[in-house]
Design an enzyme around this catalytic site. Structure first.
Site, PDB file in Angstrom:
ATOM      1  N   PRO A  20     -56.473 -66.499  46.645  1.00 45.53           N
ATOM      2  CA  PRO A  20     -55.365 -67.150  45.938  1.00 45.53           C
ATOM      3  C   PRO A  20     -54.462 -66.086  45.328  1.00 45.53           C
ATOM      4  CG  PRO A  20     -57.401 -67.310  44.661  1.00 45.53           C
ATOM      5  CD  PRO A  20     -57.764 -66.712  45.981  1.00 45.53           C
ATOM      6  N   MET A  21     -53.160 -66.177  45.621  1.00 49.75           N
ATOM      7  CA  MET A  21     -52.207 -65.180  45.124  1.00 49.75           C
ATOM      8  C   MET A  21     -50.969 -65.891  44.605  1.00 49.75           C
ATOM      9  SD  MET A  21     -52.555 -62.130  47.979  1.00 49.75           S
ATOM     10  CE  MET A  21     -52.618 -63.224  49.407  1.00 49.75           C
ATOM     11  N   GLN A  73     -57.358 -73.768  43.910  1.00 52.15           N
ATOM     12  CA  GLN A  73     -57.821 -73.026  42.745  1.00 52.15           C
ATOM     13  C   GLN A  73     -57.164 -73.580  41.489  1.00 52.15           C
ATOM     14  OE1 GLN A  73     -56.758 -68.913  41.351  1.00 52.15           O
ATOM     15  NE2 GLN A  73     -58.916 -68.488  41.850  1.00 52.15           N
ATOM     16  N   CYS A 103     -58.192 -64.027  36.578  1.00 50.33           N
ATOM     17  CA  CYS A 103     -56.812 -63.603  36.360  1.00 50.33           C
ATOM     18  C   CYS A 103     -56.642 -63.007  34.966  1.00 50.33           C
ATOM     19  CB  CYS A 103     -55.859 -64.781  36.549  1.00 50.33           C
ATOM     20  SG  CYS A 103     -54.118 -64.329  36.317  1.00 50.33           S
ATOM     21  N   HIS A 174     -64.614 -60.663  42.346  1.00 48.01           N
ATOM     22  CA  HIS A 174     -63.725 -59.511  42.451  1.00 48.01           C
ATOM     23  C   HIS A 174     -64.484 -58.339  41.838  1.00 48.01           C
ATOM     24  CE1 HIS A 174     -59.374 -57.842  42.094  1.00 48.01           C
ATOM     25  NE2 HIS A 174     -60.247 -56.853  42.178  1.00 48.01           N
ATOM     26  N   ASN A 214     -64.640 -59.721  46.851  1.00 43.58           N
ATOM     27  CA  ASN A 214     -63.188 -59.585  46.853  1.00 43.58           C
ATOM     28  C   ASN A 214     -62.842 -58.281  46.143  1.00 43.58           C
ATOM     29  OD1 ASN A 214     -60.611 -60.903  44.779  1.00 43.58           O
ATOM     30  ND2 ASN A 214     -60.323 -60.341  46.901  1.00 43.58           N
ATOM     31  N   GLY A 216     -59.943 -54.852  46.978  1.00 44.34           N
ATOM     32  CA  GLY A 216     -59.774 -53.591  47.675  1.00 44.34           C
ATOM     33  C   GLY A 216     -60.099 -53.603  49.151  1.00 44.34           C
ATOM     34  N   ARG A 237     -53.785 -59.074  49.402  1.00 46.00           N
ATOM     35  CA  ARG A 237     -52.517 -58.495  49.834  1.00 46.00           C
ATOM     36  C   ARG A 237     -52.580 -57.836  51.204  1.00 46.00           C
ATOM     37  NH1 ARG A 237     -52.761 -59.784  45.053  1.00 46.00           N
ATOM     38  NH2 ARG A 237     -50.916 -60.237  43.799  1.00 46.00           N
TER      39      ARG A 237
END
Length: 339
Positions: A20-21, A73, A103, A174, A214, A216, A237
């Site tokens: 999710p971005m 999300q 976040c 993450h 998640n 890198g 990304r």
């Protein structure tokens, strides 16, 4: 409203997911990603629970049936609101509800949710339990390994224990701390050191629970290396900036027959999608901004990006802009000339 597709093997490892971005993984982006991979798990941008309850749901929650499997999300810390938002998401046809516990932005912190929830596993557990009580689809958590001066060994264990005891079906981790003070959200994606081994140890502690990693991950080679230790790998990304990477996911991660990318079919699908979006009052740029990374490193990619960036925002711009952009990289030049 989309019709949900049931999937009995939803969390059968391995799983490849696109993270999710915010401002990136909207419905237009996900439609394009799905053209490249039929199997990848796609996540929405984070939707705040209050917005899901009170906002314009078609804009916030709408998606194309082809996007399945797709997960919603949610951001929030109030169990009652999360419960209602999850119920709404399930009614809209999502395959999964995911709670954001990662976040680090100031706006999210001001609402006492996101990464700051790493400090309050009981609040996370209450939210998970409330959502599980009202939906029959998976409820998952995406978290960090800790925040600020927390010990990642203790922080992640406490969060995982609480979330799983409350019924969470999976954890996406993450593999970085988040620093809530002193680092921007962008810096929090890069500066805190990665600790993949910490996530591997979590999986060792919970061999029967789906644990995804998640942070890198840049290539499918790296993704495959992680899948030797955990059940799922999530790219953000890297998948957005080099979307052609997605075309190899089904073969390399899921064992599907290897195929070459049918760029003509993707061009035609995006042109038809854009035409429908414009007919509903949308703007071409809403769609083409997500296509910039399609031809990273390919001859003509710079011109491809220029056409999409400049021509798509001109008054009256239509699907023919997409045709011209594809022609710049040698795809369907005859159609662009005719247009």
């Amino acid at each position: 409203m989309p019709v949900k597709k049931q999937n009995a093997n939803y969390f059968k490892a391995p799983v490849f997911a696109v993270a999710p971005m915010l401002d990136w993984t909207d419905r237009h982006c996900r439609y394009l990603l799905r053209l490249l991979s039929k199997r990848a798990l796609l996540y929405t941008e984070m939707v705040v629970a209050d917005a899901a309850i009170h906002g314009k749901r078609d804009r916030l929650l709408g998606f194309a049936p082809s996007e399945h499997p797709v997960a919603l999300q949610l951001g929030g810390s109030d169990a009652a609101k999360l419960s209602e938002a999850a119920r709404i998401g399930a009614d809209w046809g999502y395959d999964e509800i995911n709670l954001n516990v990662g976040c680090p932005s100031d706006r999210v912190q001001s609402g006492t949710f996101g990464a700051c929830l790493m400090r309050t596993p009981d609040v996370v557990a209450a939210g998970v339990a409330a959502m599980k009580a009202v939906v029959d689809i998976p409820v998952t958590v995406k978290c960090r390994i800790g925040v600020d001066d927390q010990d990642p060994e203790q922080a992640l264990d406490m969060l995982a224990k609480a979330a799983l005891a409350a019924g969470a079906d999976a954890l996406w981790v993450h593999a970085r701390k988040a620093w809530l003070q002193g680092l921007s959200p962008r810096e929090n994606r890069d500066i805190p050191p990665l600790d993949y081994d910490r996530v591997y140890r979590l999986k060792q502690n919970y061999p029967d629970v789906f644990i995804g990693i998640n942070g890198g991950v840049q290539t499918l080679d790296q993704a495959e290396a992680h899948l030797a230790h955990v059940d799922g790998v999530m790219l953000g990304r890297a998948a957005y900036h080099d979307m052609a990477l997605m075309a190899d996911v089904d073969a390399r991660v899921y064992g599907e027959p290897a195929t070459s990318i049918d760029w003509i079919a993707i061009r035609d699908a995006m042109m038809a999608y854009a035409e429908a979006h414009l007919a509903q009052g949308g703007k071409l740029g809403n769609i083409t901004r997500h296509m910039i990374g399609l031809f990273s490193g390919i001859d003509g990619a710079r011109r491809f990006r220029q056409i999409l960036s400049s021509d798509a925002v001109k008054p009256g711009a239509g699907p023919e802009v997409i045709a011209r952009a594809f022609a710049a990289v040698g795809v369907g030049s005859e159609l662009a000339a005719a247009g």
